[in-house]
Design a protein around this motif. Structure first.
Motif, PDB file in Angstrom:
ATOM      1  N   ALA A 140       0.816  -1.224   0.000  1.00  0.00           N
ATOM      2  CA  ALA A 140       0.000   0.000   0.000  1.00  0.00           C
ATOM      3  C   ALA A 140       0.847   1.271   0.000  1.00  0.00           C
ATOM      4  O   ALA A 140       0.320   2.379  -0.156  1.00  0.00           O
ATOM      5  N   CYS A 141       2.152   1.127   0.145  1.00  0.00           N
ATOM      6  CA  CYS A 141       3.048   2.294   0.177  1.00  0.00           C
ATOM      7  C   CYS A 141       3.174   2.883  -1.229  1.00  0.00           C
ATOM      8  O   CYS A 141       3.404   2.164  -2.199  1.00  0.00           O
ATOM      9  N   THR A 142       3.024   4.205  -1.337  1.00  0.00           N
ATOM     10  CA  THR A 142       3.058   4.865  -2.647  1.00  0.00           C
ATOM     11  C   THR A 142       4.377   5.591  -2.905  1.00  0.00           C
ATOM     12  O   THR A 142       4.512   6.286  -3.910  1.00  0.00           O
ATOM     13  N   SER A 143       5.350   5.434  -2.040  1.00  0.00           N
ATOM     14  CA  SER A 143       6.637   6.115  -2.217  1.00  0.00           C
ATOM     15  C   SER A 143       7.306   5.648  -3.509  1.00  0.00           C
ATOM     16  O   SER A 143       7.435   4.446  -3.752  1.00  0.00           O
ATOM     17  N   GLU A 157      10.330   5.639  -4.158  1.00  0.00           N
ATOM     18  CA  GLU A 157      11.615   5.002  -3.833  1.00  0.00           C
ATOM     19  C   GLU A 157      11.452   3.617  -3.226  1.00  0.00           C
ATOM     20  O   GLU A 157      12.428   2.954  -2.885  1.00  0.00           O
ATOM     21  N   LYS A 158      10.203   3.176  -3.062  1.00  0.00           N
ATOM     22  CA  LYS A 158       9.921   1.935  -2.333  1.00  0.00           C
ATOM     23  C   LYS A 158      10.711   0.745  -2.857  1.00  0.00           C
ATOM     24  O   LYS A 158      11.406   0.068  -2.092  1.00  0.00           O
ATOM     25  N   ASP A 159      10.639   0.477  -4.136  1.00  0.00           N
ATOM     26  CA  ASP A 159      11.280  -0.717  -4.699  1.00  0.00           C
ATOM     27  C   ASP A 159      12.793  -0.666  -4.542  1.00  0.00           C
ATOM     28  O   ASP A 159      13.426  -1.692  -4.239  1.00  0.00           O
ATOM     29  N   GLU A 160      13.385   0.518  -4.748  1.00  0.00           N
ATOM     30  CA  GLU A 160      14.836   0.647  -4.613  1.00  0.00           C
ATOM     31  C   GLU A 160      15.271   0.395  -3.183  1.00  0.00           C
ATOM     32  O   GLU A 160      16.253  -0.320  -2.926  1.00  0.00           O
ATOM     33  N   VAL A 161      14.530   0.952  -2.214  1.00  0.00           N
ATOM     34  CA  VAL A 161      14.880   0.792  -0.805  1.00  0.00           C
ATOM     35  C   VAL A 161      14.732  -0.666  -0.376  1.00  0.00           C
ATOM     36  O   VAL A 161      15.582  -1.204   0.339  1.00  0.00           O
ATOM     37  N   ILE A 162      13.662  -1.321  -0.821  1.00  0.00           N
ATOM     38  CA  ILE A 162      13.469  -2.739  -0.512  1.00  0.00           C
ATOM     39  C   ILE A 162      14.632  -3.556  -1.053  1.00  0.00           C
ATOM     40  O   ILE A 162      15.148  -4.458  -0.384  1.00  0.00           O
ATOM     41  N   SER A 163      15.080  -3.218  -2.258  1.00  0.00           N
ATOM     42  CA  SER A 163      16.189  -3.933  -2.884  1.00  0.00           C
ATOM     43  C   SER A 163      17.493  -3.709  -2.117  1.00  0.00           C
ATOM     44  O   SER A 163      18.251  -4.655  -1.884  1.00  0.00           O
ATOM     45  N   ILE A 164      17.752  -2.469  -1.712  1.00  0.00           N
ATOM     46  CA  ILE A 164      18.995  -2.144  -0.999  1.00  0.00           C
ATOM     47  C   ILE A 164      19.090  -2.923   0.310  1.00  0.00           C
ATOM     48  O   ILE A 164      20.129  -3.503   0.633  1.00  0.00           O
ATOM     49  N   TYR A 165      17.997  -2.954   1.060  1.00  0.00           N
ATOM     50  CA  TYR A 165      18.004  -3.608   2.367  1.00  0.00           C
ATOM     51  C   TYR A 165      17.636  -5.088   2.286  1.00  0.00           C
ATOM     52  O   TYR A 165      17.408  -5.728   3.324  1.00  0.00           O
ATOM     53  N   ASN A 166      17.540  -5.598   1.071  1.00  0.00           N
ATOM     54  CA  ASN A 166      17.300  -7.032   0.857  1.00  0.00           C
ATOM     55  C   ASN A 166      16.069  -7.538   1.606  1.00  0.00           C
ATOM     56  O   ASN A 166      16.062  -8.637   2.149  1.00  0.00           O
ATOM     57  N   LYS A 185      11.205   0.268   6.436  1.00  0.00           N
ATOM     58  CA  LYS A 185      10.184   1.114   7.062  1.00  0.00           C
ATOM     59  C   LYS A 185      10.800   2.401   7.607  1.00  0.00           C
ATOM     60  O   LYS A 185      10.267   3.500   7.411  1.00  0.00           O
ATOM     61  N   ASP A 186      11.943   2.261   8.271  1.00  0.00           N
ATOM     62  CA  ASP A 186      12.612   3.423   8.845  1.00  0.00           C
ATOM     63  C   ASP A 186      13.036   4.398   7.748  1.00  0.00           C
ATOM     64  O   ASP A 186      12.849   5.616   7.865  1.00  0.00           O
ATOM     65  N   ALA A 187      13.598   3.880   6.672  1.00  0.00           N
ATOM     66  CA  ALA A 187      14.076   4.741   5.589  1.00  0.00           C
ATOM     67  C   ALA A 187      12.936   5.442   4.865  1.00  0.00           C
ATOM     68  O   ALA A 187      13.061   6.611   4.473  1.00  0.00           O
ATOM     69  N   LEU A 188      11.811   4.747   4.687  1.00  0.00           N
ATOM     70  CA  LEU A 188      10.688   5.333   3.956  1.00  0.00           C
ATOM     71  C   LEU A 188       9.874   6.310   4.797  1.00  0.00           C
ATOM     72  O   LEU A 188       9.245   7.228   4.247  1.00  0.00           O
ATOM     73  N   GLU A 189       9.891   6.128   6.119  1.00  0.00           N
ATOM     74  CA  GLU A 189       9.041   6.959   6.978  1.00  0.00           C
ATOM     75  C   GLU A 189       9.796   8.069   7.712  1.00  0.00           C
ATOM     76  O   GLU A 189       9.184   8.994   8.230  1.00  0.00           O
ATOM     77  N   ASN A 190      11.122   7.967   7.746  1.00  0.00           N
ATOM     78  CA  ASN A 190      11.932   8.933   8.479  1.00  0.00           C
ATOM     79  C   ASN A 190      12.800   9.720   7.489  1.00  0.00           C
ATOM     80  O   ASN A 190      13.786   9.177   6.975  1.00  0.00           O
ATOM     81  N   PRO A 191      12.448  10.976   7.202  1.00  0.00           N
ATOM     82  CA  PRO A 191      13.201  11.761   6.211  1.00  0.00           C
ATOM     83  C   PRO A 191      14.694  11.855   6.516  1.00  0.00           C
ATOM     84  O   PRO A 191      15.519  11.800   5.596  1.00  0.00           O
ATOM     85  N   LYS A 192      15.049  11.987   7.768  1.00  0.00           N
ATOM     86  CA  LYS A 192      16.459  12.075   8.145  1.00  0.00           C
ATOM     87  C   LYS A 192      17.176  10.769   7.835  1.00  0.00           C
ATOM     88  O   LYS A 192      18.307  10.761   7.333  1.00  0.00           O
ATOM     89  N   ARG A 193      16.504   9.666   8.110  1.00  0.00           N
ATOM     90  CA  ARG A 193      17.094   8.345   7.831  1.00  0.00           C
ATOM     91  C   ARG A 193      17.230   8.138   6.327  1.00  0.00           C
ATOM     92  O   ARG A 193      18.223   7.574   5.854  1.00  0.00           O
TER      93      ARG A 193
END
Length: 287
Positions: free
Chosen positions: A171-174, A176-185, A192-200
């Motif tokens: 349900a996430c519309t970001s 960057e979602k697919d790239e972040v999921i791929s990076i963190y395997n 979740k932290d990277a997508l929801e926390n701008p500083k992270r």
């Protein structure tokens, strides 16, 4: 049960569910999982099931505001669990509950015990009260003293599959979602932290730039990027962690050099070396 909502790990969930139903759960449970795999979240779900709670109970537990569930965590940059925190547990549990209701003590990241706090907890585990369950979480069982480990039922949580992670964030519309999921395997907690926390997310973007600078041999740009973390030890530690994930997913000669530099930098930081010197050595090691 609430633990059934946890992604993956069906064998662990079913085992715990059966033990709760049959009153076969130990007075002390140790949950092991790699960072970002949800051990602390799982502990709260488990606590709600142990006390026979409902959605409101789970919400209060999540807010650390439930009268039957006490949550202990480390403090400061090191995350160390101090003996005073464990003694506070003792003050609260050294009496029987008036209504006979079950109580739970969650101790997060118990690899961060010091000798005094570990020994203080051990006294409680040696003489447990019938109405209290201790749930300990850890990312490193080797750092927990054997006398505590031996008094706990231990359960492991594995990282969800890539598909389970994609389903979780369906349900996430970001963008960057697919790239972040791929990076963190597929590590749900870190995604979740990277997508929801701008500083992270910003730190992750810097790590991607750092990996690119290392690959192209742009030492000046890499040094400038690294020194932006001056006097920001916690952020630099997250930057190193992200670099490790990025390089591990795209191994190359430069990636191997970065991984070696990350290992050296982390080791130096654990010894409380001067951060500026750690950064300087990191840039040199990557060249």
């Amino acid at each position: 049960m609430f633990i059934n909502s946890f992604k993956g790990n069906r064998s662990t969930v079913l085992s715990l569910e059966e033990r709760i139903k049959s009153s076969g759960l130990s007075h002390a449970v140790l949950i092991f999982a790699k960072e970002g795999c949800g051990a602390n979240y799982f502990a709260k779900l488990l606590a709600a099931d142990i006390i026979g709670g409902n959605e409101d109970d789970l919400r209060l537990i999540a807010e650390d505001a439930h009268s039957q569930v006490q949550i202990i965590k480390g403090s400061g940059a090191s995350g160390q669990i101090k003996v005073e925190s464990v003694r506070a547990i003792n003050a609260n549990v050294n009496f029987s509950s008036l209504g006979g209701e079950k109580r739970v003590v969650i101790i997060q990241n118990c690899e961060n015990f010091n000798t005094s706090s570990a020994n203080a907890l051990l006294k409680n585990l040696e003489e447990p009260k019938d109405d209290i369950t201790y749930i300990l979480t850890t990312t490193d069982t080797s750092k927990i003293i054997s006398t505590i480990r031996s008094r706990c039922q231990m359960f492991s949580l594995s990282q969800p599959t890539l598909q389970e992670t994609k389903d979780y964030f369906a349900a996430c519309t970001s963008p960057e979602k697919d790239e972040v999921i791929s990076i963190y395997n597929g590590n749900i907690g870190m995604v979740k932290d990277a997508l929801e926390n701008p500083k992270r997310f910003d730190i992750l973007q810097k790590a991607l730039k750092g990996q690119k600078f290392a690959e192209t041999g742009d030492s000046y740009a890499l040094a400038k990027l690294i020194y932006s973390f001056n006097k920001k030890k916690d952020e630099f530690a997250l930057f190193l962690k992200d670099l490790e994930y990025i390089c591990a997913a795209n191994l190359s000669q430069s990636g191997i050099a970065v991984l070696d530099a990350v290992t050296q930098a982390r080791s130096a930081m654990e010894r409380n070396a001067n951060l500026a010197l750690v950064m300087q050595n990191f840039v040199i090691a990557v060249k």
